[in-house]
Design an enzyme around this catalytic site. Structure first.
Site, mmCIF file in Angstrom:
data_model
loop_
_atom_site.group_PDB
_atom_site.id
_atom_site.type_symbol
_atom_site.label_atom_id
_atom_site.label_comp_id
_atom_site.label_asym_id
_atom_site.label_seq_id
_atom_site.Cartn_x
_atom_site.Cartn_y
_atom_site.Cartn_z
ATOM 1 C CB THR A 88 -11.006 -34.284 -7.304
ATOM 2 O OG1 THR A 88 -9.798 -33.509 -7.217
ATOM 3 C CG2 THR A 88 -11.090 -34.914 -8.680
ATOM 4 C CB ILE A 96 -15.484 -30.343 -9.098
ATOM 5 C CG1 ILE A 96 -15.340 -29.084 -8.255
ATOM 6 C CG2 ILE A 96 -15.511 -30.011 -10.590
ATOM 7 C CD1 ILE A 96 -14.104 -28.278 -8.525
ATOM 8 C CD GLU A 97 -14.454 -34.760 -12.596
ATOM 9 O OE1 GLU A 97 -15.357 -35.179 -13.337
ATOM 10 O OE2 GLU A 97 -13.502 -34.081 -13.014
ATOM 11 C CB THR A 98 -19.835 -37.428 -9.220
ATOM 12 O OG1 THR A 98 -18.956 -37.764 -8.132
ATOM 13 C CG2 THR A 98 -19.258 -37.946 -10.524
ATOM 14 C CE1 TYR A 149 -12.705 -30.898 -12.954
ATOM 15 C CE2 TYR A 149 -10.323 -30.981 -12.710
ATOM 16 C CZ TYR A 149 -11.568 -31.523 -12.485
ATOM 17 O OH TYR A 149 -11.678 -32.686 -11.763
#
Length: 338
Positions: A124, A127-129, A317
């Site tokens: 997570t 993928i996010e940052t 996602y």
């Protein structure tokens, strides 16, 4: 000749500055808009904000038309093959292993406390940052204000998030003009929207202050807490690839029912079966259809797949998080055996 050169240079400079102004500029008219004034009055009345402070904040908001363009064309509208290439790749896998090794103790503790696998937490963040390397290039106040007072169908949602953001910055003693985030107003390494930050962020590091921008241990605990609070089922699967046999699946598609939950035995009647044996055959699943370059790819998503979608409603996602988590865990296990 020199005069001509200088003339052309000045024209080019003026054009450049003009273009920059269209990308981001403060507009005094913004704070005087009726809807903005009504929002300010609401914050004063309901939450005891200082009116002049809010007027000062909204007077400094920069208009960013590119934010509206981004929100109307999210990556989740792209084909799965492109989305997968962007988010499930060698860089995110190898750096995911490095992140896991660096914060192994915190991840192990998060698994113990919240029941969420370390691999899902790491994926997570990846993928996010990109493991905290890219937390956003927009001021959150600009992003949320531009979206909250736009003609977007989701303007109401972003107005609520703007309210939550101002409450958050007051509670955490943060400068609302300095926090950077995504074009949608998501904050920190886990890219929490302000409401999620207020309700699910935890001080997992024990420092006494919850920091999702700089404290990776808080980030780990907060993501695990978010998933747990949204129904993560410990030791249950996320997804499994499926095989579609015959043409009976078309009946399911014709009735627009593929997103309904089914037992595996029910799906078998439509010619849909998992590629591998599933121990939890009593659990209900949803059929996930993804577009590949030459064909379609079918998966069965369990309850935990829907929990990941509480982070982002796109099947793409959730699938990217799951697949990245699988590859990170597989590589790490292999390296530990060598």
């Amino acid at each position: 000749m020199l005069r001509l050169v200088m003339h052309n240079f000045c024209l080019a400079l003026l054009l450049f500055l003009s273009c920059q102004a269209t990308l981001s500029y403060a507009d005094d008219a913004f704070v005087n808009r009726k809807d903005v004034q009504e929002f300010i009055q609401k914050m004063v009345k309901q939450h005891n904000f200082d009116k002049q402070q809010l007027v000062t904040i909204f007077s400094a908001v920069k208009l960013r038309p590119q934010v509206i363009r981004h929100i109307n064309k999210p990556l989740e509208k792209e084909p799965w093959r492109l989305y997968q290439m962007l988010f499930v790749n060698e860089w995110r896998i190898t750096h995911g292993v490095e992140f896991w090794n660096k914060y192994a103790d915190a991840l192990q503790q998060a698994e113990k406390v919240f029941g969420v696998p370390a691999s899902i937490i790491v994926a997570t963040i990846g993928i996010e940052t990109r493991y905290g390397q890219k937390v956003g290039e927009y001021r959150v106040i600009d992003s949320l204000s531009n979206l909250a007072f736009s003609d977007s169908p989701r303007a109401g949602f972003f107005r609520k998030e703007l309210e939550q953001y101002l409450l958050l910055t007051r509670e955490e003693n943060l400068d609302p003009m300095k926090i950077m985030g995504s074009y949608a107003g998501a904050i920190g390494q886990p890219q929490f929207m302000p409401s999620s930050y207020r309700h699910y962020a935890v001080n997992f590091s024990g420092t006494g202050r919850t920091d999702l921008m700089n404290d990776e241990v808080d980030v780990i605990g907060s993501i695990a807490n978010y998933y747990r609070k949204h129904g993560w089922a410990t030791n249950e699967p996320v997804a499994v690839q499926a095989v579609v046999m015959g043409d009976r699946y078309n009946y399911l598609m014709r009735d627009s029912r593929p997103n309904q939950p089914y037992k595996l035995s029910e799906l078998a009647k439509f010619g849909i079966v998992p590629k591998i044996q599933v121990q939890h055959d009593n659990l209900k699943v949803k059929v996930i259809e993804l577009d590949n370059r030459y064909s379609k790819e079918y998966w069965l998503g369990f309850r935990n797949f829907d929990v990941i979608k509480r982070y982002n409603q796109s099947d793409l996602y959730a699938m990217a998080v799951y697949q990245l988590s699988y590859y990170i865990k597989t590589l790490r296990n292999r390296l530990n055996k060598e």
